[in-house]
Design a protein around this motif. Structure first.
Motif, short mmCIF file in Angstrom:
data_model
loop_
_atom_site.label_atom_id
_atom_site.label_comp_id
_atom_site.label_asym_id
_atom_site.label_seq_id
_atom_site.Cartn_x
_atom_site.Cartn_y
_atom_site.Cartn_z
N THR A 147 0.84 -1.19 0.00
CA THR A 147 0.00 0.00 0.00
C THR A 147 0.88 1.24 0.00
O THR A 147 1.77 1.39 0.82
N SER A 148 0.62 2.15 -0.95
CA SER A 148 1.41 3.37 -1.06
C SER A 148 0.99 4.37 0.01
O SER A 148 0.00 4.18 0.72
N ALA A 149 1.74 5.48 0.11
CA ALA A 149 1.40 6.53 1.07
C ALA A 149 0.04 7.13 0.79
O ALA A 149 -0.65 7.61 1.70
N ALA A 150 -0.39 7.06 -0.49
CA ALA A 150 -1.70 7.60 -0.87
C ALA A 150 -2.82 6.60 -0.66
O ALA A 150 -3.98 6.88 -0.95
N GLY A 151 -2.46 5.40 -0.16
CA GLY A 151 -3.48 4.39 0.09
C GLY A 151 -3.80 3.51 -1.10
O GLY A 151 -4.72 2.70 -1.06
N GLU A 152 -3.02 3.63 -2.20
CA GLU A 152 -3.25 2.83 -3.39
C GLU A 152 -2.46 1.52 -3.31
O GLU A 152 -1.33 1.51 -2.83
N LEU A 153 -3.08 0.45 -3.78
CA LEU A 153 -2.40 -0.84 -3.82
C LEU A 153 -1.49 -0.84 -5.04
O LEU A 153 -1.95 -0.70 -6.19
N VAL A 154 -0.19 -0.96 -4.82
CA VAL A 154 0.78 -0.88 -5.91
C VAL A 154 1.68 -2.11 -5.90
O VAL A 154 1.96 -2.68 -4.85
N PRO A 155 2.13 -2.53 -7.09
CA PRO A 155 3.04 -3.68 -7.15
C PRO A 155 4.43 -3.34 -6.64
O PRO A 155 4.92 -2.23 -6.85
N MET A 156 5.03 -4.29 -5.95
CA MET A 156 6.40 -4.11 -5.47
C MET A 156 7.39 -4.49 -6.58
O MET A 156 7.10 -5.37 -7.39
N PRO A 157 8.55 -3.85 -6.63
CA PRO A 157 9.55 -4.19 -7.65
C PRO A 157 10.30 -5.47 -7.31
O PRO A 157 11.53 -5.49 -7.15
N THR A 158 9.55 -6.55 -7.16
CA THR A 158 10.11 -7.84 -6.75
C THR A 158 9.85 -8.88 -7.83
O THR A 158 8.80 -8.86 -8.47
N ASN A 159 10.80 -9.79 -8.01
CA ASN A 159 10.68 -10.85 -9.01
C ASN A 159 10.57 -10.31 -10.42
O ASN A 159 9.77 -10.81 -11.23
N CYS A 160 11.34 -9.28 -10.74
CA CYS A 160 11.33 -8.74 -12.10
C CYS A 160 11.91 -9.78 -13.06
O CYS A 160 13.01 -10.30 -12.82
N PRO A 161 11.20 -10.11 -14.13
CA PRO A 161 11.70 -11.13 -15.06
C PRO A 161 12.95 -10.71 -15.82
O PRO A 161 13.60 -11.54 -16.45
N TYR A 162 13.29 -9.42 -15.77
CA TYR A 162 14.46 -8.94 -16.48
C TYR A 162 15.68 -8.85 -15.58
O TYR A 162 16.78 -8.54 -16.05
N GLY A 163 15.49 -9.11 -14.28
CA GLY A 163 16.61 -9.12 -13.36
C GLY A 163 16.52 -8.02 -12.33
O GLY A 163 15.50 -7.34 -12.17
N GLN A 164 17.59 -7.83 -11.62
CA GLN A 164 17.67 -6.83 -10.56
C GLN A 164 18.98 -6.07 -10.73
O GLN A 164 19.78 -6.37 -11.63
N ARG A 165 19.18 -5.08 -9.86
CA ARG A 165 20.39 -4.27 -9.96
C ARG A 165 21.64 -5.16 -9.91
O ARG A 165 21.78 -6.01 -9.03
N GLY A 166 22.54 -4.95 -10.86
CA GLY A 166 23.76 -5.74 -10.93
C GLY A 166 23.69 -6.88 -11.92
O GLY A 166 24.72 -7.38 -12.37
N ASP A 167 22.47 -7.32 -12.27
CA ASP A 167 22.33 -8.36 -13.29
C ASP A 167 22.63 -7.79 -14.67
O ASP A 167 22.67 -6.57 -14.87
N ARG A 168 22.81 -8.68 -15.63
CA ARG A 168 23.16 -8.23 -16.98
C ARG A 168 22.15 -8.74 -18.01
O ARG A 168 21.54 -9.79 -17.84
N LEU A 169 22.00 -7.94 -19.05
CA LEU A 169 21.11 -8.27 -20.16
C LEU A 169 21.94 -8.29 -21.45
O LEU A 169 22.66 -7.33 -21.73
N TRP A 170 21.86 -9.38 -22.19
CA TRP A 170 22.54 -9.40 -23.48
C TRP A 170 21.50 -9.19 -24.58
O TRP A 170 20.45 -9.80 -24.59
N VAL A 171 21.81 -8.25 -25.46
CA VAL A 171 20.82 -7.77 -26.43
C VAL A 171 20.75 -8.70 -27.63
O VAL A 171 21.77 -8.99 -28.29
N ARG A 172 19.52 -9.11 -27.92
CA ARG A 172 19.25 -9.86 -29.15
C ARG A 172 18.73 -8.88 -30.20
O ARG A 172 17.80 -8.13 -29.93
#
Length: 318
Positions: A147-172
């Motif tokens: 729940t945000s400060a405004a009372g809105e239900l918001v998604p957490m930045p968890t389990n991102c399918p593209y990775g997290q800080r420090g992970d790497r992405l190789w471009v296709r």
């Protein structure tokens, strides 16, 4: 442990459902072990019973919660990973799968590498240094909300399918390799192919660079989804991951998305010449260019969906 992984773990701990009954006093979570005993390998086989998986996750969260603030210390976290791994190895796969989710949270500092697709114009924007962020649709259902400060239900930045800080992405990207073994498939790297030399002499080429007369004789470009890792020339390191609404984007961030600023300026000049003094509405802007880019990928602008915002920097491939 990086900040995103730590925050995800802390939020998961606070949002865990009703406590799981603790083992009886005579029962032990982890059997006695000898010094330097190797950790068992966790092998998860399906099908997964989601109820049992949730039980395993809750149990592991309770275990971590009991450690309190000490979980921030590396020795404590390392031991917790070892204890949970031994516990999970003795459980059915479904329950072990839930425990593994928490183990992966604790291992948040481990760098991973994933592929990501970009079209030609955005590849050029990355190569020029203009594009430093990408937004991708957050697919539902998403299992982590707050729940945000405004009372809105918001998604957490968890389990991102593209990775997290420090992970790497190789471009296709769209590519072509004029080597008979590669074209014969399944695009394995030939032993006699040096990638650097192949790029320099035109054996390995990329559509984003434009066609030369030699490459024009080779019309069968290979789609980006079929690019093998060895043919990749662009490696990105994630610097930040967050979640926001698609339309909650500033002009500066739109530029960082790789919008063609020259084309936008040309469009504005043409509009001004054709509609000067007419009071007509519809002059191209950064925002309309961003909307066009999003819709060109099949996205729904009007739905204003939640999106992953993945910021990155280019790094030198090994």
């Amino acid at each position: 442990m990086n900040p995103i992984a730590m925050r995800a773990l802390e939020q998961a701990l606070t949002r865990a459902a009703a406590p799981i009954p603790k083992p009886a006093p005579t029962a032990k979570l982890i059997p006695p072990i000898t010094a330097n005993e190797p950790l068992p390998e966790l092998v998860i086989t399906g099908p997964i019973n989601r109820v049992m998986e949730l039980e395993g996750k809750r149990y592991a969260l309770e275990f971590v919660r009991a450690l309190g603030p000490s979980i921030r210390r590396e020795p404590t976290r390392t031991k917790a990973i070892a204890d949970l791994t031994r516990y999970a190895a003795a459980q059915p796969s479904s329950r072990a799968s839930g425990v593994k989710i928490v183990i992966d949270m604790l291992k948040g500092g481990v760098m991973k590498e994933r592929p990501i697709l970009f079209k030609g114009p955005l590849v050029r924007a990355i190569l020029s240094g203009q594009k430093t962020v990408t937004r991708r649709l957050l697919k539902m259902p998403h299992g982590f909300w707050e729940t945000s400060a405004a009372g809105e239900l918001v998604p957490m930045p968890t389990n991102c399918p593209y990775g997290q800080r420090g992970d790497r992405l190789w471009v296709r990207e769209t590519w072509y390799c004029d080597h008979f073994e590669v074209m014969r498939g399944p695009y394995l790297k030939p032993d006699d192919l040096d990638v650097g030399e192949a790029i320099d002499d035109g054996t390995l080429v990329y559509a984003a660079d434009g066609l030369t007369p030699y490459e024009a004789d080779q019309p069968i470009w290979k789609p980006s989804i079929h690019m093998p890792r060895w043919a990749c020339r662009i490696l990105l390191e994630i610097t930040d991951v967050r979640v926001e609404r698609l339309q909650d984007i500033s002009d500066k961030e739109i530029e960082a998305e790789g919008i063609d600023l020259d084309a936008l300026a040309d469009g504005q000049d043409r509009y001004d010449m054709c509609h000067a003094g007419s009071g007509a509405d519809g002059r191209p802007t950064l925002r309309t260019a961003w909307r066009h880019l999003w819709e060109s990928t099949g996205g729904n602008w009007d739905a204003n969906p939640w999106v992953w915002v993945v910021e990155f920097k280019r790094v030198t491939p090994p």
